[in-house]
Enzyme design. Sequence first.
Site, PDB file in Angstrom:
ATOM      1  N   HIS A  15      44.013 -55.703  59.316  1.00  0.00           N
ATOM      2  CA  HIS A  15      44.797 -55.164  60.418  1.00  0.00           C
ATOM      3  C   HIS A  15      43.967 -54.173  61.211  1.00  0.00           C
ATOM      4  CE1 HIS A  15      46.566 -51.417  58.127  1.00  0.00           C
ATOM      5  NE2 HIS A  15      45.292 -51.588  57.876  1.00  0.00           N
ATOM      6  N   CYS A  34      40.508 -46.838  60.945  1.00  0.00           N
ATOM      7  CA  CYS A  34      41.564 -47.866  60.930  1.00  0.00           C
ATOM      8  C   CYS A  34      41.780 -48.487  62.311  1.00  0.00           C
ATOM      9  CB  CYS A  34      42.865 -47.277  60.407  1.00  0.00           C
ATOM     10  SG  CYS A  34      42.759 -46.758  58.689  1.00  0.00           S
ATOM     11  N   HIS A  40      40.006 -54.337  59.777  1.00  0.00           N
ATOM     12  CA  HIS A  40      39.579 -53.987  58.422  1.00  0.00           C
ATOM     13  C   HIS A  40      40.668 -54.477  57.485  1.00  0.00           C
ATOM     14  CE1 HIS A  40      42.332 -50.672  59.241  1.00  0.00           C
ATOM     15  NE2 HIS A  40      42.410 -50.485  57.938  1.00  0.00           N
ATOM     16  N   HIS A  42      42.783 -54.680  53.459  1.00  0.00           N
ATOM     17  CA  HIS A  42      43.269 -54.003  52.260  1.00  0.00           C
ATOM     18  C   HIS A  42      43.696 -55.041  51.235  1.00  0.00           C
ATOM     19  CE1 HIS A  42      43.388 -49.979  53.988  1.00  0.00           C
ATOM     20  NE2 HIS A  42      43.877 -50.525  55.093  1.00  0.00           N
ATOM     21  N   ASP A  80      49.442 -63.008  53.219  1.00  0.00           N
ATOM     22  CA  ASP A  80      48.210 -63.053  52.436  1.00  0.00           C
ATOM     23  C   ASP A  80      47.090 -63.745  53.205  1.00  0.00           C
ATOM     24  OD1 ASP A  80      46.618 -62.584  50.119  1.00  0.00           O
ATOM     25  OD2 ASP A  80      46.998 -64.632  49.432  1.00  0.00           O
ATOM     26  N   HIS A  81      45.919 -63.106  53.217  1.00  0.00           N
ATOM     27  CA  HIS A  81      44.733 -63.605  53.910  1.00  0.00           C
ATOM     28  C   HIS A  81      45.020 -63.884  55.379  1.00  0.00           C
ATOM     29  CE1 HIS A  81      43.278 -63.951  49.806  1.00  0.00           C
ATOM     30  NE2 HIS A  81      42.067 -63.906  50.333  1.00  0.00           N
ATOM     31  N   GLU A 125      48.716 -49.442  49.633  1.00  0.00           N
ATOM     32  CA  GLU A 125      47.684 -49.882  50.566  1.00  0.00           C
ATOM     33  C   GLU A 125      46.309 -49.660  49.938  1.00  0.00           C
ATOM     34  OE1 GLU A 125      47.268 -49.529  55.222  1.00  0.00           O
ATOM     35  OE2 GLU A 125      46.828 -47.613  54.249  1.00  0.00           O
TER      36      GLU A 125
END
Length: 136
Positions: A15, A34, A40, A42, A80-81, A125
């Site tokens: 994100h 961020c 980037h 998480h 996810d991904h 996170e």
Amino acid sequence: MKVAVIRKEHFNSAHRLYNPKWTDEKNEKVFGKCNNPNFHGHNYDLYVKLIGEPDPETGYVYDMKVLSDLIRDKVIQKFDHKNLNQDTDEFRSLNPTAENIAVVIWNILRKEIDPSLELKVTLYETERNIVEYPAD
């Protein structure tokens, strides 16, 4: 006699924290690393907690296999991904902060779970940055 059951799941997402109404300088000042325009990622740990009375016939507050499948189908497969800013409808116009991600997940699951059960979402996170919704 209320009992809490908790299911832990995991997903990875990228994100960028960014407010399009602000200048690049203000975004950098507020969001720091961020705000990277290249995004980037998480490795999120998600805890879904349900609180309620155990069913007298099954002994379950909620069938954990059903809960696992629900989280996988409605949340994990969606996030996810993925690049949350670009790949998901939920965050096209909503800044994907951990706080907003937790609220979005709660809203997704709340529609699917009996309203007699209390629902709480805890999102890690990072090891040190944790969000809980709703807050106590």
